[in-house]
Design a protein around this motif. Structure first.
Motif, PDB file in Angstrom:
ATOM      1  N   VAL A   5       0.830  -1.205   0.000  1.00 50.39           N
ATOM      2  CA  VAL A   5       0.000   0.000   0.000  1.00 50.39           C
ATOM      3  C   VAL A   5       0.867   1.258   0.000  1.00 50.39           C
ATOM      4  CG1 VAL A   5      -1.791   1.265   1.263  1.00 50.39           C
ATOM      5  CG2 VAL A   5      -1.873  -1.227   1.147  1.00 50.39           C
ATOM      6  N   GLY A   6       2.015   1.184   0.677  1.00 55.85           N
ATOM      7  CA  GLY A   6       2.957   2.300   0.677  1.00 55.85           C
ATOM      8  C   GLY A   6       2.809   3.276   1.833  1.00 55.85           C
ATOM      9  N   HIS A   7       1.904   2.974   2.770  1.00 52.50           N
ATOM     10  CA  HIS A   7       1.746   3.860   3.913  1.00 52.50           C
ATOM     11  C   HIS A   7       1.008   3.154   5.038  1.00 52.50           C
ATOM     12  CE1 HIS A   7      -2.196   4.552   1.892  1.00 52.50           C
ATOM     13  NE2 HIS A   7      -2.624   4.531   3.148  1.00 52.50           N
ATOM     14  N   VAL A   8       1.130   3.728   6.238  1.00 58.04           N
ATOM     15  CA  VAL A   8       0.301   3.315   7.371  1.00 58.04           C
ATOM     16  C   VAL A   8      -0.264   4.586   7.993  1.00 58.04           C
ATOM     17  CG1 VAL A   8       1.522   1.170   7.883  1.00 58.04           C
ATOM     18  CG2 VAL A   8       2.324   3.314   8.896  1.00 58.04           C
ATOM     19  N   ASP A   9      -1.442   4.492   8.572  1.00 57.52           N
ATOM     20  CA  ASP A   9      -2.076   5.635   9.240  1.00 57.52           C
ATOM     21  C   ASP A   9      -2.066   5.389  10.742  1.00 57.52           C
ATOM     22  OD1 ASP A   9      -2.811   7.114   6.874  1.00 57.52           O
ATOM     23  OD2 ASP A   9      -4.327   5.576   6.512  1.00 57.52           O
ATOM     24  N   LEU A  10      -1.299   6.215  11.468  1.00 57.71           N
ATOM     25  CA  LEU A  10      -1.128   6.039  12.899  1.00 57.71           C
ATOM     26  C   LEU A  10      -1.169   7.387  13.610  1.00 57.71           C
ATOM     27  CD1 LEU A  10       1.967   3.662  12.665  1.00 57.71           C
ATOM     28  CD2 LEU A  10      -0.352   2.932  13.206  1.00 57.71           C
ATOM     29  N   LEU A  11      -1.923   7.472  14.690  1.00 60.30           N
ATOM     30  CA  LEU A  11      -1.985   8.676  15.521  1.00 60.30           C
ATOM     31  C   LEU A  11      -2.196   9.937  14.691  1.00 60.30           C
ATOM     32  CD1 LEU A  11       0.806   7.928  18.178  1.00 60.30           C
ATOM     33  CD2 LEU A  11      -1.623   7.362  18.232  1.00 60.30           C
ATOM     34  N   SER A  12      -3.137   9.865  13.766  1.00 57.25           N
ATOM     35  CA  SER A  12      -3.546  11.005  12.933  1.00 57.25           C
ATOM     36  C   SER A  12      -2.478  11.429  11.935  1.00 57.25           C
ATOM     37  CB  SER A  12      -3.945  12.208  13.804  1.00 57.25           C
ATOM     38  OG  SER A  12      -4.998  11.867  14.680  1.00 57.25           O
ATOM     39  N   VAL A  13      -1.519  10.564  11.671  1.00 63.58           N
ATOM     40  CA  VAL A  13      -0.464  10.863  10.705  1.00 63.58           C
ATOM     41  C   VAL A  13      -0.395   9.741   9.673  1.00 63.58           C
ATOM     42  CG1 VAL A  13       2.007  11.242  10.372  1.00 63.58           C
ATOM     43  CG2 VAL A  13       0.896  12.126  12.423  1.00 63.58           C
ATOM     44  N   ARG A  14      -0.286  10.120   8.389  1.00 65.43           N
ATOM     45  CA  ARG A  14      -0.054   9.125   7.342  1.00 65.43           C
ATOM     46  C   ARG A  14       1.454   9.022   7.116  1.00 65.43           C
ATOM     47  NH1 ARG A  14      -3.648   7.946   2.152  1.00 65.43           N
ATOM     48  NH2 ARG A  14      -4.748   6.967   3.905  1.00 65.43           N
ATOM     49  N   VAL A  15       1.992   7.849   7.378  1.00 65.69           N
ATOM     50  CA  VAL A  15       3.434   7.635   7.323  1.00 65.69           C
ATOM     51  C   VAL A  15       3.772   6.755   6.123  1.00 65.69           C
ATOM     52  CG1 VAL A  15       5.457   6.801   8.587  1.00 65.69           C
ATOM     53  CG2 VAL A  15       3.505   7.752   9.839  1.00 65.69           C
ATOM     54  N   ARG A  16       4.628   7.260   5.241  1.00 67.82           N
ATOM     55  CA  ARG A  16       5.074   6.491   4.092  1.00 67.82           C
ATOM     56  C   ARG A  16       6.008   5.373   4.537  1.00 67.82           C
ATOM     57  NH1 ARG A  16       2.126   6.985  -0.484  1.00 67.82           N
ATOM     58  NH2 ARG A  16       1.279   9.100  -0.580  1.00 67.82           N
ATOM     59  N   VAL A  17       5.834   4.192   3.977  1.00 65.05           N
ATOM     60  CA  VAL A  17       6.734   3.080   4.281  1.00 65.05           C
ATOM     61  C   VAL A  17       7.141   2.376   2.999  1.00 65.05           C
ATOM     62  CG1 VAL A  17       5.873   2.673   6.623  1.00 65.05           C
ATOM     63  CG2 VAL A  17       4.782   1.509   4.695  1.00 65.05           C
ATOM     64  N   SER A  18       8.334   1.805   3.042  1.00 71.34           N
ATOM     65  CA  SER A  18       8.878   1.022   1.936  1.00 71.34           C
ATOM     66  C   SER A  18       9.868   0.047   2.554  1.00 71.34           C
ATOM     67  CB  SER A  18       9.585   1.941   0.926  1.00 71.34           C
ATOM     68  OG  SER A  18      10.863   2.313   1.414  1.00 71.34           O
ATOM     69  N   PRO A  19      10.416  -0.870   1.766  1.00 65.38           N
ATOM     70  CA  PRO A  19      11.420  -1.789   2.324  1.00 65.38           C
ATOM     71  C   PRO A  19      12.680  -1.100   2.843  1.00 65.38           C
ATOM     72  CG  PRO A  19      10.478  -2.725   0.335  1.00 65.38           C
ATOM     73  CD  PRO A  19       9.983  -1.307   0.420  1.00 65.38           C
ATOM     74  N   ASP A  20      12.765   0.222   2.697  1.00 59.60           N
ATOM     75  CA  ASP A  20      13.910   0.964   3.244  1.00 59.60           C
ATOM     76  C   ASP A  20      13.722   1.314   4.719  1.00 59.60           C
ATOM     77  OD1 ASP A  20      15.416   1.124   0.815  1.00 59.60           O
ATOM     78  OD2 ASP A  20      14.045   2.686   0.114  1.00 59.60           O
ATOM     79  N   VAL A  21      12.504   1.096   5.247  1.00 61.97           N
ATOM     80  CA  VAL A  21      12.240   1.434   6.653  1.00 61.97           C
ATOM     81  C   VAL A  21      11.419   0.328   7.310  1.00 61.97           C
ATOM     82  CG1 VAL A  21      12.289   3.912   6.199  1.00 61.97           C
ATOM     83  CG2 VAL A  21      10.096   2.702   6.147  1.00 61.97           C
ATOM     84  N   LEU A  22      11.546   0.233   8.624  1.00 65.05           N
ATOM     85  CA  LEU A  22      10.694  -0.681   9.377  1.00 65.05           C
ATOM     86  C   LEU A  22       9.255  -0.177   9.367  1.00 65.05           C
ATOM     87  CD1 LEU A  22      12.723  -1.418  12.653  1.00 65.05           C
ATOM     88  CD2 LEU A  22      12.562  -2.846  10.612  1.00 65.05           C
ATOM     89  N   ILE A  23       8.330  -1.095   9.369  1.00 59.10           N
ATOM     90  CA  ILE A  23       6.920  -0.742   9.525  1.00 59.10           C
ATOM     91  C   ILE A  23       6.666  -0.505  11.016  1.00 59.10           C
ATOM     92  CG2 ILE A  23       4.542  -1.533   9.236  1.00 59.10           C
ATOM     93  CD1 ILE A  23       5.699  -3.431   7.021  1.00 59.10           C
ATOM     94  N   PRO A  24       6.164   0.666  11.404  1.00 61.25           N
ATOM     95  CA  PRO A  24       5.916   0.927  12.833  1.00 61.25           C
ATOM     96  C   PRO A  24       5.063  -0.164  13.461  1.00 61.25           C
ATOM     97  CG  PRO A  24       5.647   2.936  11.563  1.00 61.25           C
ATOM     98  CD  PRO A  24       5.792   1.819  10.563  1.00 61.25           C
ATOM     99  N   ARG A  25       5.475  -0.595  14.641  1.00 62.18           N
ATOM    100  CA  ARG A  25       4.788  -1.670  15.350  1.00 62.18           C
ATOM    101  C   ARG A  25       3.748  -1.120  16.322  1.00 62.18           C
ATOM    102  NH1 ARG A  25       7.852  -3.853  11.888  1.00 62.18           N
ATOM    103  NH2 ARG A  25       8.814  -5.900  12.255  1.00 62.18           N
ATOM    104  N   MET A  26       2.784  -1.966  16.655  1.00 66.53           N
ATOM    105  CA  MET A  26       1.722  -1.570  17.590  1.00 66.53           C
ATOM    106  C   MET A  26       2.304  -1.178  18.942  1.00 66.53           C
ATOM    107  SD  MET A  26      -1.346  -4.293  16.867  1.00 66.53           S
ATOM    108  CE  MET A  26      -2.279  -3.644  18.248  1.00 66.53           C
ATOM    109  N   GLU A  27       3.389  -1.871  19.358  1.00 67.82           N
ATOM    110  CA  GLU A  27       4.001  -1.562  20.650  1.00 67.82           C
ATOM    111  C   GLU A  27       4.503  -0.121  20.690  1.00 67.82           C
ATOM    112  OE1 GLU A  27       4.628  -5.967  19.824  1.00 67.82           O
ATOM    113  OE2 GLU A  27       4.829  -4.092  18.711  1.00 67.82           O
TER     114      GLU A  27
END
Length: 261
Positions: A63-85
Motif C-alpha cells: 500500500v505504501g503507507h500506514v495511518d497512525l496517531l492522525s499521521v499518514r506515514v510512508r513506508v517502503s522496504p527501506d524502513v521498518l513498519i511501525p509496530r503496535m508496541e
C-alpha cells in the motif's frame, strides 16, 4: 475480476480482514460498499499481489503507507513498519507529557513515525529526527511534507552528527541479536533490526554520549527487547550513574522500554 471475487480469494488465503481492506484500496475499492462496486480489478495484477501476500510480503509495503496517531506515514522496504508496541507507547507518552516548546530528538527515526506523531500532537515542539540511512530520511521527509509538519531531519550514525542538548530523546534503535531465532522479517531493512551478537551494540554506542545531548532534567526513552531489558538498564546505569532508570511494559506485559531521567 469483480471486487467481490477478489474479496473471496483473499479470504480463502486467510488474509486478515484489515489487510484485505488495505489491499483492495490499491484499486480504489470502497470496502464498505463492495457489494455495489462496479470497478474491475485486473486479474494479472491481482494475482501478482496475492502471490506476494502468500509469501509473507507486508501489506503496508504494498500500500505504501500506514495511518497512525492522525499521521499518514510512508513506508517502503527501506524502513521498518511501525509496530503496535511503538504506537501504544507513544500514544501513552503524548497523553502524559507536555512536549510543547520542548526540544525533542527522535534518534534512529526510520519512517519518521515518532517524530511526526510528536509534531502533530505538539506543533510548537522543536523536533529533530536522525537516521544513518539517507533512503529512510528521504521517505520520512516526504511524509513530513505530505502531513504539513515541520521536522528537522539529519543524517547521523547514532549521536555522531548531533549538536546541542534536548529535553526529550526518544529512540527505537536496532536491538535484535544477530542470528535470533525469534525474529523473522526478511523484507524489512536488517540494518534497522539487528545490533551485534547480543543485540546491545546500539546502546553501547549511544549511552556513553547521551549525557552530552540530554538536558539536566531531560528524559530519554529507548525501545528494547524483553530478554535484554535488565541488561540494558544495567548498562545504562553503569555509564550514566547520575541518572535514574525504570523499565516500562508494553500492552502484553513485556519489558519494552527503558526510561532514563
Amino acid at each position: 475480476m469483480t471486487p467481490k471475487k477478489a474479496l473471496f480469494l483473499l479470504s480463502q488465503e486467510g488474509i486478515p480482514l484489515y489487510d484485505v481492506r488495505q489491499v483492495l484500496s490499491l484499486w480504489d475499492v470502497d470496502f464498505d460498499r463492495i457489494a455495489l462496486s462496479e470497478k474491475e480489478i485486473d486479474d494479472k495484477t491481482f494475482f501478482e499481489v496475492l502471490e506476494k501476500l502468500k509469501g509473507g510480503y507486508p501489506v503496508a509495503y504494498l500500500v505504501g503507507h500506514v495511518d497512525l496517531l492522525s499521521v499518514r506515514v510512508r513506508v517502503s522496504p527501506d524502513v521498518l513498519i511501525p509496530r503496535m508496541e511503538t504506537e501504544d507507547f507513544l500514544s501513552d507518552l503524548l497523553a502524559k507529557k507536555d512536549l510543547s516548546g520542548k526540544k525533542v530528538l527522535d534518534l534512529c527515526t526510520g519512517s519518521g513515525f515518532i517524530a511526526l506523531a510528536i509534531k502533530k500532537r505538539f506543533p510548537k515542539a522543536l523536533v529533530t529526527a536522525s537516521d544513518i540511512s539517507q533512503k529512510a530520511l528521504s521517505l520520512a521527509e516526504q511524509s513530513a511534507k505530505e502531513n504539513a509538519l515541520s521536522v528537522h531531519f539529519l543524517k547521523s550514525d547514532f549521536l555522531d552528527a548531533i549538536d546541542g542538548k534536548f529535553d526529550f530523546i526518544i529512540s527505537n534503535p536496532p536491538y535484535i541479536p544477530l542470528h535470533s531465532k525469534f525474529v523473522r522479517a526478511p523484507y524489512e531493512p536488517q540494518l534497522a533490526l539487528f545490533s551485534g551478537e547480543d543485540g546491545m551494540d546500539s546502546y553501547r554506542q549511544i549511552f556513553p554520549r547521551l549525557e552530552e545531548h540530554l538536558e539536566e532534567k531531560g528524559e530519554a526513552y529507548f525501545e528494547l527487547e524483553d530478554a535484554n531489558a535488565e541488561k540494558t538498564k544495567a548498562l545504562a546505569m553503569s555509564i550514566l550513574p547520575s541518572r535514574s532508570a525504570e523499565i516500562l511494559l508494553d500492552f502484553d506485559g513485556k519489558k519494552r522500554f527503558l526510561h532514563l531521567f
